[in-house]
Scaffold this motif. Structure first.
Motif, PDB file in Angstrom:
ATOM      1  N   TYR A 117       0.833  -1.204   0.000  1.00 44.91           N
ATOM      2  CA  TYR A 117       0.000   0.000   0.000  1.00 44.91           C
ATOM      3  C   TYR A 117       0.868   1.254   0.000  1.00 44.91           C
ATOM      4  O   TYR A 117       0.590   2.228  -0.708  1.00 44.91           O
ATOM      5  CB  TYR A 117      -0.906   0.027   1.229  1.00 44.91           C
ATOM      6  CG  TYR A 117      -1.940  -1.074   1.306  1.00 44.91           C
ATOM      7  CD1 TYR A 117      -2.401  -1.748   0.179  1.00 44.91           C
ATOM      8  CD2 TYR A 117      -2.486  -1.439   2.547  1.00 44.91           C
ATOM      9  CE1 TYR A 117      -3.356  -2.741   0.270  1.00 44.91           C
ATOM     10  CE2 TYR A 117      -3.446  -2.427   2.648  1.00 44.91           C
ATOM     11  CZ  TYR A 117      -3.878  -3.085   1.514  1.00 44.91           C
ATOM     12  OH  TYR A 117      -4.822  -4.067   1.617  1.00 44.91           O
ATOM     13  N   GLN A 118       1.928   1.243   0.816  1.00 42.52           N
ATOM     14  CA  GLN A 118       2.786   2.425   0.903  1.00 42.52           C
ATOM     15  C   GLN A 118       3.549   2.652  -0.398  1.00 42.52           C
ATOM     16  O   GLN A 118       3.787   3.804  -0.785  1.00 42.52           O
ATOM     17  CB  GLN A 118       3.747   2.270   2.084  1.00 42.52           C
ATOM     18  CG  GLN A 118       3.051   2.371   3.438  1.00 42.52           C
ATOM     19  CD  GLN A 118       3.980   2.120   4.612  1.00 42.52           C
ATOM     20  OE1 GLN A 118       5.031   1.500   4.467  1.00 42.52           O
ATOM     21  NE2 GLN A 118       3.588   2.586   5.790  1.00 42.52           N
ATOM     22  N   ALA A 121       1.123   4.295  -2.696  1.00 40.88           N
ATOM     23  CA  ALA A 121       0.975   5.698  -2.302  1.00 40.88           C
ATOM     24  C   ALA A 121       2.170   6.525  -2.773  1.00 40.88           C
ATOM     25  O   ALA A 121       2.016   7.682  -3.193  1.00 40.88           O
ATOM     26  CB  ALA A 121       0.810   5.800  -0.785  1.00 40.88           C
ATOM     27  N   GLN A 124       1.771   7.241  -6.372  1.00 36.73           N
ATOM     28  CA  GLN A 124       0.813   8.342  -6.543  1.00 36.73           C
ATOM     29  C   GLN A 124       1.468   9.685  -6.258  1.00 36.73           C
ATOM     30  O   GLN A 124       1.265  10.661  -6.995  1.00 36.73           O
ATOM     31  CB  GLN A 124      -0.380   8.146  -5.604  1.00 36.73           C
ATOM     32  CG  GLN A 124      -1.371   7.081  -6.031  1.00 36.73           C
ATOM     33  CD  GLN A 124      -2.560   7.049  -5.090  1.00 36.73           C
ATOM     34  OE1 GLN A 124      -2.466   6.575  -3.954  1.00 36.73           O
ATOM     35  NE2 GLN A 124      -3.683   7.552  -5.560  1.00 36.73           N
ATOM     36  N   LEU A 130      -4.174   6.536  -9.621  1.00 39.89           N
ATOM     37  CA  LEU A 130      -4.374   5.404  -8.722  1.00 39.89           C
ATOM     38  C   LEU A 130      -4.263   4.069  -9.454  1.00 39.89           C
ATOM     39  O   LEU A 130      -3.623   3.129  -8.962  1.00 39.89           O
ATOM     40  CB  LEU A 130      -5.735   5.519  -8.026  1.00 39.89           C
ATOM     41  CG  LEU A 130      -6.107   4.369  -7.069  1.00 39.89           C
ATOM     42  CD1 LEU A 130      -5.045   4.185  -6.001  1.00 39.89           C
ATOM     43  CD2 LEU A 130      -7.473   4.628  -6.450  1.00 39.89           C
ATOM     44  N   LYS A 182      -7.067   7.425   2.289  1.00 39.28           N
ATOM     45  CA  LYS A 182      -6.233   7.170   1.109  1.00 39.28           C
ATOM     46  C   LYS A 182      -5.910   5.694   0.956  1.00 39.28           C
ATOM     47  O   LYS A 182      -5.977   5.136  -0.150  1.00 39.28           O
ATOM     48  CB  LYS A 182      -4.945   7.981   1.213  1.00 39.28           C
ATOM     49  CG  LYS A 182      -3.918   7.681   0.141  1.00 39.28           C
ATOM     50  CD  LYS A 182      -2.690   8.565   0.254  1.00 39.28           C
ATOM     51  CE  LYS A 182      -1.889   8.265   1.498  1.00 39.28           C
ATOM     52  NZ  LYS A 182      -0.669   9.098   1.604  1.00 39.28           N
ATOM     53  N   PHE A 183      -5.578   5.044   2.056  1.00 37.37           N
ATOM     54  CA  PHE A 183      -5.165   3.646   1.958  1.00 37.37           C
ATOM     55  C   PHE A 183      -6.352   2.713   1.790  1.00 37.37           C
ATOM     56  O   PHE A 183      -6.214   1.620   1.227  1.00 37.37           O
ATOM     57  CB  PHE A 183      -4.311   3.269   3.167  1.00 37.37           C
ATOM     58  CG  PHE A 183      -2.957   3.917   3.144  1.00 37.37           C
ATOM     59  CD1 PHE A 183      -1.953   3.418   2.330  1.00 37.37           C
ATOM     60  CD2 PHE A 183      -2.701   5.039   3.910  1.00 37.37           C
ATOM     61  CE1 PHE A 183      -0.706   4.022   2.283  1.00 37.37           C
ATOM     62  CE2 PHE A 183      -1.457   5.647   3.872  1.00 37.37           C
ATOM     63  CZ  PHE A 183      -0.450   5.139   3.059  1.00 37.37           C
ATOM     64  N   ILE A 186      -6.717   2.700  -1.827  1.00 37.72           N
ATOM     65  CA  ILE A 186      -5.656   1.886  -2.417  1.00 37.72           C
ATOM     66  C   ILE A 186      -5.977   0.399  -2.276  1.00 37.72           C
ATOM     67  O   ILE A 186      -5.820  -0.388  -3.223  1.00 37.72           O
ATOM     68  CB  ILE A 186      -4.300   2.225  -1.777  1.00 37.72           C
ATOM     69  CG1 ILE A 186      -3.823   3.606  -2.251  1.00 37.72           C
ATOM     70  CG2 ILE A 186      -3.250   1.152  -2.085  1.00 37.72           C
ATOM     71  CD1 ILE A 186      -2.573   4.110  -1.556  1.00 37.72           C
TER      72      ILE A 186
END
Length: 272
Positions: A117-118, A121, A124, A130, A182-183, A186
């Protein structure tokens, strides 16, 4: 070395606890002020982050921790706790035996999902939209860990009943301004990309993918996600070890003793 030697007090250095005769403070907070005012999840936050969480942050962390406490004796860590107990060891030995198997395969999926996930991000933040960021992050995760994508799919549950509820709580927290969501976006994008790659066959998010969203939303580094899972699962490990203590039994292995394994070695032969 004299106790007045300044090297003594600097042998260990920590910002976690200050302790003197009659005084215990965690990151500056007196223990007597914390007791009765701060719950266990909030205390975990304080110990790992150095500050107390907001009420909403504490509730979200608490939900993640309680959701993963147990998954029954089919989970290796739980089975090991029960087997260790039947070998006559104490609760601490049984718990240590079980926690020691929480590695990359059993127990590491949450950390790996947070990493993925990070990374998405970060893509992005570098300018990718996305969908493109998700493709890049997913490809990178598969290259590191193989075709089984951490946090998605479950060998027992067609849909993991824990994940939708946790996502609902994240959405509510985002609406309240506790996290930015945000996550969560994601994580859902990864699920959609996996379905696209499987010609529409959905591979639902599981408990690890959902708790990873919470830990990422709350700003925990990926390695702490595994440590938090160990804390969570230790509750189930303790309860099963304690239950097995009451049930008794001696030397119970992973399968009933009347069932034997498949032998694949040489046929019977004489020693030359």
């Amino acid at each position: 070395m004299s106790t007045q030697d300044p090297r003594v007090s600097d042998w260990w250095r920590t910002s976690i606890i200050d302790m003197q005769p009659g005084v215990i403070r965690y990151s500056g907070y007196a223990i007597e002020d914390l007791i009765g005012r701060v719950n266990f999840a909030q205390m975990i936050w304080l110990m790992t982050r150095g500050e107390l969480p907001s009420e909403g942050q504490g509730r979200l962390l608490d939900a993640a921790l309680m959701s993963a406490v147990d998954h029954g004796p089919q989970a290796p860590s739980i089975a090991i706790a029960r087997m260790a107990t039947t070998c006559g060891v104490g609760l601490n030995n049984a718990m240590a035996s079980a926690v020691n198997v929480l590695g990359d395969v059993h127990g590491g999926a949450g950390e790996q999902a947070v990493e993925m996930y990070q990374e998405i991000a970060a893509q992005q933040a570098a300018g990718a939209d996305l969908e493109a960021a998700t493709r890049l992050g997913l490809d990178s995760a598969i290259a590191r860990h193989g075709k089984f994508v951490s946090g998605f799919g479950h060998r027992f549950h067609p849909i993991d009943p824990r994940a939708p509820r946790l996502l609902q709580l994240v959405d509510e927290a985002a609406q309240a301004g506790v996290v930015d969501g945000k996550f969560a976006a994601i994580g859902r994008a990864v699920e959609a990309e996996l379905a696209r790659r499987k010609d529409g066959r959905r591979i639902p998010m599981n408990i690890d993918g959902a708790t990873a969203i919470i830990y990422a939303e709350l700003g925990f580094p990926a390695p702490l996600a595994r440590g938090l899972f160990c804390l969570s699962r230790s509750v189930g490990i303790l309860s099963h070890a304690w239950e097995q203590t009451g049930q008794g039994g001696r030397n119970k292995g992973p399968i009933p003793r009347e069932y034997l394994w498949t032998y694949e070695g040489p046929e019977p032969r004489a020693v030359p």
